[in-house]
Motif scaffolding. Structure first.
Motif, PDB file in Angstrom:
ATOM      1  N   HIS A  24       0.891  -0.979  -0.407  1.00 17.61           N
ATOM      2  CA  HIS A  24      -0.494   0.108   0.077  1.00 17.61           C
ATOM      3  C   HIS A  24       0.739   1.594   0.266  1.00 17.61           C
ATOM      4  N   GLN A  25       0.325   2.527  -0.548  1.00 17.97           N
ATOM      5  CA  GLN A  25       0.726   3.992  -0.789  1.00 17.97           C
ATOM      6  C   GLN A  25      -0.158   4.907  -0.814  1.00 17.97           C
ATOM      7  N   LYS A  26      -0.139   5.589   0.309  1.00 17.37           N
ATOM      8  CA  LYS A  26      -0.818   6.357   0.452  1.00 17.37           C
ATOM      9  C   LYS A  26      -0.434   7.725  -0.747  1.00 17.37           C
ATOM     10  N   THR A  27       0.095   7.969  -1.236  1.00 20.73           N
ATOM     11  CA  THR A  27       0.476   8.019  -2.631  1.00 20.73           C
ATOM     12  C   THR A  27       1.099   8.500  -3.235  1.00 20.73           C
ATOM     13  N   ALA A  28       1.297   8.473  -4.716  1.00 20.58           N
ATOM     14  CA  ALA A  28       2.308   8.564  -5.664  1.00 20.58           C
ATOM     15  C   ALA A  28       3.874   8.767  -4.844  1.00 20.58           C
ATOM     16  N   ASP A  29       3.769   9.479  -4.235  1.00 19.10           N
ATOM     17  CA  ASP A  29       5.024   9.092  -3.480  1.00 19.10           C
ATOM     18  C   ASP A  29       5.762   8.601  -1.906  1.00 19.10           C
ATOM     19  N   SER A  30       4.455   8.173  -1.851  1.00 18.27           N
ATOM     20  CA  SER A  30       5.320   7.735  -0.674  1.00 18.27           C
ATOM     21  C   SER A  30       5.930   6.693  -0.003  1.00 18.27           C
ATOM     22  N   GLU A  31       6.462   5.663   0.863  1.00 18.78           N
ATOM     23  CA  GLU A  31       6.905   4.989   0.801  1.00 18.78           C
ATOM     24  C   GLU A  31       5.809   3.428   0.460  1.00 18.78           C
ATOM     25  N   ARG A  32       6.675   2.683  -0.498  1.00 20.31           N
ATOM     26  CA  ARG A  32       5.468   1.384  -0.927  1.00 20.31           C
ATOM     27  C   ARG A  32       5.337   0.210   1.028  1.00 20.31           C
ATOM     28  N   LEU A  33       4.456  -0.726   1.526  1.00 21.26           N
ATOM     29  CA  LEU A  33       4.596  -0.221   3.018  1.00 21.26           C
ATOM     30  C   LEU A  33       3.837  -2.123   2.144  1.00 21.26           C
ATOM     31  N   PRO A  34       4.283  -3.117   2.875  1.00 13.88           N
ATOM     32  CA  PRO A  34       3.722  -4.713   3.241  1.00 13.88           C
ATOM     33  C   PRO A  34       2.828  -3.899   3.457  1.00 13.88           C
ATOM     34  N   VAL A  35       1.579  -4.356   3.791  1.00 13.75           N
ATOM     35  CA  VAL A  35       0.135  -4.503   4.417  1.00 13.75           C
ATOM     36  C   VAL A  35      -0.556  -5.889   5.105  1.00 13.75           C
ATOM     37  N   GLY A  36      -0.121  -6.864   4.583  1.00  9.32           N
ATOM     38  CA  GLY A  36      -0.892  -7.502   4.516  1.00  9.32           C
ATOM     39  C   GLY A  36      -1.122  -8.453   3.509  1.00  9.32           C
ATOM     40  N   PHE A  37      -1.688 -10.255   3.853  1.00  5.93           N
ATOM     41  CA  PHE A  37      -0.866 -11.311   3.256  1.00  5.93           C
ATOM     42  C   PHE A  37      -2.390 -12.173   3.132  1.00  5.93           C
ATOM     43  N   ALA A  38      -1.970 -13.039   2.128  1.00  7.44           N
ATOM     44  CA  ALA A  38      -2.822 -14.299   1.714  1.00  7.44           C
ATOM     45  C   ALA A  38      -2.380 -15.820   1.008  1.00  7.44           C
ATOM     46  N   LEU A  39      -2.303 -16.925   2.129  1.00 10.03           N
ATOM     47  CA  LEU A  39      -1.703 -18.405   2.413  1.00 10.03           C
ATOM     48  C   LEU A  39      -2.277 -18.899   2.217  1.00 10.03           C
ATOM     49  N   PHE A  40      -2.624 -19.921   0.321  1.00  9.97           N
ATOM     50  CA  PHE A  40      -3.338 -20.317   0.183  1.00  9.97           C
ATOM     51  C   PHE A  40      -2.835 -21.635  -0.256  1.00  9.97           C
ATOM     52  N   PHE A  41      -3.871 -22.285  -0.824  1.00  9.40           N
ATOM     53  CA  PHE A  41      -3.437 -23.906  -2.081  1.00  9.40           C
ATOM     54  C   PHE A  41      -4.251 -24.454  -1.811  1.00  9.40           C
ATOM     55  N   HIS A  42      -4.599 -25.393  -2.812  1.00  9.41           N
ATOM     56  CA  HIS A  42      -5.099 -26.088  -3.895  1.00  9.41           C
ATOM     57  C   HIS A  42      -5.781 -27.467  -3.135  1.00  9.41           C
ATOM     58  N   ASN A  43      -6.981 -28.398  -3.092  1.00  7.17           N
ATOM     59  CA  ASN A  43      -7.438 -28.778  -2.405  1.00  7.17           C
ATOM     60  C   ASN A  43      -8.593 -29.336  -3.621  1.00  7.17           C
ATOM     61  N   PHE A  44      -8.802 -30.380  -3.299  1.00  9.86           N
ATOM     62  CA  PHE A  44      -9.691 -30.856  -4.240  1.00  9.86           C
ATOM     63  C   PHE A  44     -11.208 -31.476  -4.166  1.00  9.86           C
ATOM     64  N   SER A  45     -12.449 -31.355  -4.686  1.00 14.39           N
ATOM     65  CA  SER A  45     -13.744 -31.460  -4.791  1.00 14.39           C
ATOM     66  C   SER A  45     -14.312 -33.307  -5.639  1.00 14.39           C
ATOM     67  N   THR A  46     -13.815 -34.332  -4.648  1.00 12.37           N
ATOM     68  CA  THR A  46     -14.150 -35.193  -5.564  1.00 12.37           C
ATOM     69  C   THR A  46     -16.145 -35.233  -6.359  1.00 12.37           C
ATOM     70  N   PHE A  47     -16.755 -34.340  -5.377  1.00 14.84           N
ATOM     71  CA  PHE A  47     -18.016 -34.448  -6.270  1.00 14.84           C
ATOM     72  C   PHE A  47     -18.112 -33.514  -7.213  1.00 14.84           C
ATOM     73  N   LEU A  48     -17.106 -32.528  -7.114  1.00 10.60           N
ATOM     74  CA  LEU A  48     -17.547 -31.764  -8.586  1.00 10.60           C
ATOM     75  C   LEU A  48     -16.017 -31.830  -9.309  1.00 10.60           C
ATOM     76  N   GLY A  49     -15.661 -32.848  -8.771  1.00 12.60           N
ATOM     77  CA  GLY A  49     -14.976 -33.227 -10.106  1.00 12.60           C
ATOM     78  C   GLY A  49     -13.401 -32.223 -10.413  1.00 12.60           C
ATOM     79  N   ARG A  50     -13.245 -31.299  -9.754  1.00 17.44           N
ATOM     80  CA  ARG A  50     -13.029 -29.824 -10.047  1.00 17.44           C
ATOM     81  C   ARG A  50     -12.154 -29.444  -8.436  1.00 17.44           C
ATOM     82  N   PRO A  51     -10.941 -28.725  -8.344  1.00 19.12           N
ATOM     83  CA  PRO A  51      -9.888 -28.277  -7.173  1.00 19.12           C
ATOM     84  C   PRO A  51     -11.058 -27.314  -6.826  1.00 19.12           C
ATOM     85  N   GLY A  52     -10.677 -26.767  -5.380  1.00 21.87           N
ATOM     86  CA  GLY A  52     -10.818 -25.594  -4.800  1.00 21.87           C
ATOM     87  C   GLY A  52      -9.191 -25.109  -3.906  1.00 21.87           C
TER      88      GLY A  52
END
Length: 169
Positions: A62-90
């Protein structure tokens, strides 16, 4: 709600491991589970960026303005599972965290939206996560986005000595 247009959501790289671990520790404090964090930079590097990655991370900057420092402010960690009923990844969201100083600006929603885009691009049949029962603000936020609690499913877990014992039977 204040939003800032200068927010980027980007895939993490191996050089982001210290940042990822810091976010994990901050999330654990929020969830009152800091005593359970045993992750190390080495483990994260191996399992997120090694020869056979088990999960992925996206980061919010995130940056407040184009001239301000770019700061790390969040994350999401994810992975795939699999639905046998749907026959597709989740797509399964393991962790989502936004720095408390930046909450209420739409950054959590932006991370969740980016994961929805990834899920659609990868032909996933569903996108899911769990939330602690006491975390009413998060539950209400997720439901406002259309997420539906799955009350008929009960999570079971085997870990530590129980995992060792089951594996050695």
């Amino acid at each position: 709600m204040t939003t800032y247009p200068l927010t980027d959501i980007v895939p993490a790289t191996v050089s982001d491991v210290p940042l990822i671990l810091d976010f994990i520790k901050q999330l654990a404090v929020y969830e009152k589970l800091a005593h359970e964090v045993v992750a190390t930079p080495e483990l994260l590097e191996q399992h997120l960026f090694g020869a056979s990655p088990k999960a992925e991370v996206i980061l919010a900057y995130h940056q407040k303005t184009a001239d301000s420092e770019r700061l790390p402010v969040g994350f999401a960690l994810f992975f795939h599972n699999f639905s046998t009923f749907l026959g597709r990844p989740g797509l399964y969201l393991e962790d989502l965290f936004v720095d408390p100083a930046y909450r209420g600006m739409g950054l959590g929603k932006k991370l969740l939206q980016q994961l929805a885009v990834i899920a659609k691009e990868r032909d996933c049949g569903r996108y899911e996560w769990v939330v602690l029962d006491w975390n009413k603000p998060s539950r209400e936020f997720y439901e406002s986005l259309g997420a539906k609690p799955q009350g008929e499913w009960i999570i079971h877990r085997v870990e530590g000595k129980s995992l060792d014992d089951l594996a050695s039977m």
